[in-house]
Design a protein around this motif. Structure first.
Motif, PDB file in Angstrom:
ATOM      1  N   MET A  32      -5.364  -1.242  -0.590  1.00  0.00           N
ATOM      2  CA  MET A  32      -4.281  -1.081   0.388  1.00  0.00           C
ATOM      3  C   MET A  32      -4.837  -0.578   1.720  1.00  0.00           C
ATOM      4  O   MET A  32      -4.469  -1.065   2.786  1.00  0.00           O
ATOM      5  N   ALA A  48       5.144  -6.725  10.506  1.00  0.00           N
ATOM      6  CA  ALA A  48       5.807  -6.117   9.350  1.00  0.00           C
ATOM      7  C   ALA A  48       4.855  -5.992   8.162  1.00  0.00           C
ATOM      8  O   ALA A  48       4.902  -5.006   7.429  1.00  0.00           O
ATOM      9  N   THR A  79       7.234  -2.390  13.613  1.00  0.00           N
ATOM     10  CA  THR A  79       7.302  -3.809  13.980  1.00  0.00           C
ATOM     11  C   THR A  79       7.998  -3.992  15.330  1.00  0.00           C
ATOM     12  O   THR A  79       7.532  -4.754  16.179  1.00  0.00           O
ATOM     13  N   VAL A  84       1.509  -5.683   8.317  1.00  0.00           N
ATOM     14  CA  VAL A  84       0.549  -4.616   8.614  1.00  0.00           C
ATOM     15  C   VAL A  84       1.205  -3.257   8.365  1.00  0.00           C
ATOM     16  O   VAL A  84       0.634  -2.375   7.715  1.00  0.00           O
ATOM     17  N   ALA A  85       2.446  -3.118   8.874  1.00  0.00           N
ATOM     18  CA  ALA A  85       3.178  -1.866   8.686  1.00  0.00           C
ATOM     19  C   ALA A  85       3.391  -1.598   7.201  1.00  0.00           C
ATOM     20  O   ALA A  85       3.271  -0.456   6.741  1.00  0.00           O
ATOM     21  N   LEU A  86       3.666  -2.665   6.437  1.00  0.00           N
ATOM     22  CA  LEU A  86       3.845  -2.507   4.987  1.00  0.00           C
ATOM     23  C   LEU A  86       2.569  -1.965   4.345  1.00  0.00           C
ATOM     24  O   LEU A  86       2.617  -1.037   3.540  1.00  0.00           O
ATOM     25  N   PHE A  87       1.422  -2.517   4.721  1.00  0.00           N
ATOM     26  CA  PHE A  87       0.160  -2.047   4.144  1.00  0.00           C
ATOM     27  C   PHE A  87      -0.087  -0.578   4.506  1.00  0.00           C
ATOM     28  O   PHE A  87      -0.591   0.194   3.694  1.00  0.00           O
ATOM     29  N   ILE A  88       0.267  -0.187   5.728  1.00  0.00           N
ATOM     30  CA  ILE A  88       0.092   1.215   6.129  1.00  0.00           C
ATOM     31  C   ILE A  88       0.981   2.121   5.274  1.00  0.00           C
ATOM     32  O   ILE A  88       0.529   3.131   4.726  1.00  0.00           O
ATOM     33  N   VAL A  89       2.256   1.735   5.157  1.00  0.00           N
ATOM     34  CA  VAL A  89       3.197   2.534   4.364  1.00  0.00           C
ATOM     35  C   VAL A  89       2.723   2.641   2.913  1.00  0.00           C
ATOM     36  O   VAL A  89       2.732   3.728   2.317  1.00  0.00           O
ATOM     37  N   LEU A  90       2.262   1.521   2.342  1.00  0.00           N
ATOM     38  CA  LEU A  90       1.838   1.536   0.944  1.00  0.00           C
ATOM     39  C   LEU A  90       0.572   2.369   0.757  1.00  0.00           C
ATOM     40  O   LEU A  90       0.386   2.998  -0.286  1.00  0.00           O
ATOM     41  N   THR A  91      -0.300   2.392   1.767  1.00  0.00           N
ATOM     42  CA  THR A  91      -1.472   3.272   1.696  1.00  0.00           C
ATOM     43  C   THR A  91      -1.019   4.727   1.604  1.00  0.00           C
ATOM     44  O   THR A  91      -1.519   5.497   0.777  1.00  0.00           O
ATOM     45  N   LEU A  92      -0.050   5.110   2.436  1.00  0.00           N
ATOM     46  CA  LEU A  92       0.474   6.482   2.397  1.00  0.00           C
ATOM     47  C   LEU A  92       1.110   6.779   1.043  1.00  0.00           C
ATOM     48  O   LEU A  92       0.927   7.864   0.480  1.00  0.00           O
ATOM     49  N   GLU A  93       1.842   5.799   0.495  1.00  0.00           N
ATOM     50  CA  GLU A  93       2.500   5.993  -0.795  1.00  0.00           C
ATOM     51  C   GLU A  93       1.471   6.144  -1.919  1.00  0.00           C
ATOM     52  O   GLU A  93       1.633   6.974  -2.814  1.00  0.00           O
ATOM     53  N   ILE A 131       8.612   0.692   8.677  1.00  0.00           N
ATOM     54  CA  ILE A 131       8.148  -0.673   8.944  1.00  0.00           C
ATOM     55  C   ILE A 131       8.925  -1.282  10.111  1.00  0.00           C
ATOM     56  O   ILE A 131       8.345  -1.900  11.011  1.00  0.00           O
TER      57      ILE A 131
END
Lengths: 112, 234
Positions: free
Chosen positions: A50, B162, A98, B164-173, A94
């Motif tokens: 990730m 979206a 975005t 890229v932002a998802l990957f960032i959020v999932l890294t934090l999770e 997100i």
């Protein structure tokens, strides 16, 4: 080979190659699910993958020709982190990131 | 529960629609094939970068062996994804084949990051729905792109962030769930090294290979330490 045969064969080969990359671990490691090494990878690999996806895709979203190279992706990226640490709501983080990125790209405030 | 899956996959929707459309537009503007072949590829292949590469391979009339090698190498990072899902997919019956088929970067991210209840069969059913939702978004994107060509009115430039932002959020999770930060640093460091040392087309696989190697070394070290501790207790 005429055009129709070619495109059909092409899609078949591309589909098989793509599926092969996804199914191979299940074919070769299925019987080793309890092995400590497989468990170790299962525990740590997702987090590491990730992080690397985030970094590589972040880098690909940036334009290196602007006045402040990297900032057009870094700024929305940092916004995602801040909002997520603050509210812990994935969709909000997100959406905010975005929207920020789209605004920076479409207005070219940072110079395209 | 329908809404929960939709909500979970919403970032994928925002990522896959524009990317699928980009592929569809590319397909119809670059090639002289029927438009519906674009969504057909979305259904049968389901690989973002792979399908975009496929457009140039078709344009070049590439040989089938070359096609196989190119697609396999480009998607080789998926070889590592199944390793963390072996147990999770076990016993999923006929759904298992589809779960494996649909294992893209984004699906992998969602499936390995979400919290799970004790009912395995139910969780596998949710995994199945998540994968199917994601593929629907992708196929809809491919279709729209192929039909609209480049007459897209809405300026959606940048909406694919979206993902890229998802990957960032999932890294934090992942960081939160794991309580250990070293795999995240290993991943980031490997990405950095790959970006410097490897040409863009092979960066992802290069970084994932480095990460796996680092985790193997880490495993060896912990195994050795544990072994020594075991002996000192005797």
């Amino acid at each position: 080979m005429n055009e129709t045969t070619y495109i059909a064969a092409f899609i078949a080969v591309a589909a098989v190659a793509t599926f092969a990359t996804r199914v191979i671990p299940f074919l070769f490691f299925e019987r080793h699910t309890e092995h400590p090494l497989v468990q170790h990878l299962g525990r740590y690999l997702p987090a590491a993958v990730m992080a690397l996806l985030a970094v590589i895709f972040l880098q690909r979203s940036t334009s290196w020709t602007g006045a402040l190279p990297g900032l057009d992706a870094l700024l929305p990226g940092i916004l995602v982190i801040c909002i997520h640490l603050w509210r812990g709501n994935a969709l909000l983080s997100i959406a905010a990131g975005t929207a920020c990125y789209m605004m920076l790209q479409q207005t070219a405030i940072l110079g395209a | 529960m329908k809404n929960a899956v939709f909500k979970l996959t919403l970032p994928i929707l925002f990522g896959y629609l524009p990317l699928g459309m980009a592929f569809g537009v590319l397909f119809t503007t670059q090639l002289d094939h029927a438009w519906w072949i674009a969504p057909l590829m979305g259904i049968l292949i389901f690989a973002g970068a792979g399908q975009i590469l496929a457009v140039s391979l078709i344009a070049a009339n590439a040989g089938l062996v070359e096609v196989f090698v190119a697609m396999f190498v480009l998607n080789a990072r998926h070889l590592f994804y199944g390793l963390s899902l072996l147990g999770q997919f076990r016993g999923a019956g006929w759904r298992k084949l589809y779960l494996i088929f649909g294992l893209t970067d984004e699906t992998y991210s969602l499936l390995t990051s979400r919290t799970r209840g004790p009912d395995k069969a139910y969780e596998q059913w949710l995994d199945f729905r998540i994968t199917a939702f994601n593929q629907c978004y992708w196929v809809i994107g491919c279709t729209l792109g192929a039909l609209l060509g480049d007459n897209v009115a809405f300026d959606s430039t940048g909406i694919e962030f979206a993902l890229v932002a998802l990957f960032i959020v999932l890294t934090l999770e992942q960081l939160k769930a794991l309580g250990e930060s070293f795999p995240v640093w290993i991943g980031a460091a490997a990405a950095g090294m790959a970006m410097v040392m490897v040409p863009p087309a092979h960066q992802l696989i290069g970084a994932i290979a480095m990460v796996t190697l680092a985790l193997l070394l880490h495993y060896r070290r912990t195994a050795l330490t544990l072994g020594k501790e075991g002996m000192s207790h005797e």
